[in-house]
Design an enzyme around this catalytic site. Structure first.
Site, PDB file in Angstrom:
ATOM      1  CE  LYS A  86      47.373  51.160  48.227  1.00 43.69           C
ATOM      2  NZ  LYS A  86      47.234  49.924  49.033  1.00 43.69           N
ATOM      3  CB  SER A 108      46.178  51.608  40.716  1.00 40.81           C
ATOM      4  OG  SER A 108      47.502  51.314  40.304  1.00 40.81           O
TER       5      SER A 108
END
Length: 326
Positions: free
Chosen positions: A57, A312
């Site tokens: 992110k 992720s």
């Protein structure tokens, strides 16, 4: 189609995040990083858990905040997130010298909330629904003049996440299949845009928990489908409890994503364990789903010799990790 993020936009995002986000490695899950002589497929794991905030992110958040003009940035930024995007905004805001206000569900893991506070951000807790989070962030932006940094439904953010795909193709031009976790869809949107532009023959497969399969249903229905918070809240993968993919990510998915598969809670836990023991990588539940698809649903995936799964994030609660490993 004209609204989709382009390769030049992703390349500009890569320039903005250079020196801030880590160019993460492709870690062989099996000993030989190349396809074996027997033809067995090879899996490489894109270890975004190695980012400074422990998740991909940071790419999108820094890309978006750094693209604000100085006057906008001086007023501060606000976002809504279950954890990783909030932490990314806090990190990027501190690096760029601006204030960050984070709207987070009260169910967010303590490890993620504490990390945000440690970065100097202000946290506002709300009910764990997409509506409560978005409405609160919008109100704060309007009341205080904060720049809104959406978690996924934003071209600047998608371009930043697309740098993951850019790196994958640059490092493995022969990649056949890329497996991408899906929450709100920002990562799969950016990665698919980058990979399909640079290697059109590669296949993009989105992966999500079976207990939060709104993306699968959206692709089947031909429109974004929303799940109730009570339904998505059942999955261990807190980062993927988004009730509905964003409109802009969905447009990218329709254009670039070849399939969406789901994995079970037990498969997620087993994959977290195997990533630690066999690849020496720590994954949070949402970060493990793409690798789980390769390990347990290979027959459902497009055929290929070189697969890349995106890990992720690795921001897992220590107690949960201990439980998984034991």
């Amino acid at each position: 189609m004209s609204d989709l993020v382009t390769t030049p936009e992703i390349e500009r995002a890569a320039e903005r995040i250079a020196g801030v986000a880590v160019r993460t490695p492709l870690v062989p899950f099996r000993r030989d990083p190349a396809p074996s002589a027997s033809g067995a497929p090879a899996l490489l794991v894109k270890a975004e858990s190695l980012q400074p905030i422990g998740a991909f992110k940071l790419r999108g958040a820094y890309s978006a905040i750094s693209s604000l003009d100085p006057e906008e940035r001086s007023r501060g930024v606000v976002t809504h997130s279950s954890g990783n995007h909030a932490q990314a905004v806090a990190y990027a805001a501190r690096a760029l010298g601006t204030k960050a206000v984070l709207v987070m569900p009260h169910t967010a893991p303590a490890v993620k909330v504490e990390a945000c506070i440690a970065l100097g951000a202000e946290v506002v807790h709300v009910e764990p629904t997409a509506q409560a989070r978005a409405e609160t962030a919008d109100k704060l932006a309007a009341a205080h003049g904060f720049a809104l940094i959406p978690p996924y439904d934003d071209a600047r953010v998608i371009a930043g996440q697309g740098t993951v795909g850019l790196e994958i193709v640059q490092d493995r031009p022969d990649v056949d299949v890329v497996l991408v976790p899906i929450g709100g869809g920002g990562l799969v949107a950016g990665v698919s845009a980058a990979v399909k532009a640079l290697r059109p023959e590669a296949k993009i497969v989105g992966v999500e928990p079976a207990l939060a399969a709104d993306a699968r249903d959206s692709m089947a229905a031909g429109r974004p489908v929303e799940w109730a918070a009570e339904e998505t809240g059942r999955t261990l993968a807190d980062a993927l409890r988004v009730q509905r993919v964003g409109d802009l990510p969905y447009a990218h998915m329709r254009a670039h994503v070849d399939a969406v598969v789901t994995v079970t809670e037990d498969e997620i836990r087993q994959t977290m364990r195997r990533l630690v023991r066999e690849a020496r990588l720590v994954a949070e539940p949402g970060g493990a789903v793409a690798t789980a698809a390769f390990l347990y649903h290979l027959a459902e995936l497009p055929e290929g010799r070189t697969y890349v799964s995106i890990l992720s994030g690795g921001n897992v609660d220590p107690a949960l990790l201990l439980d998984v490993l034991s």
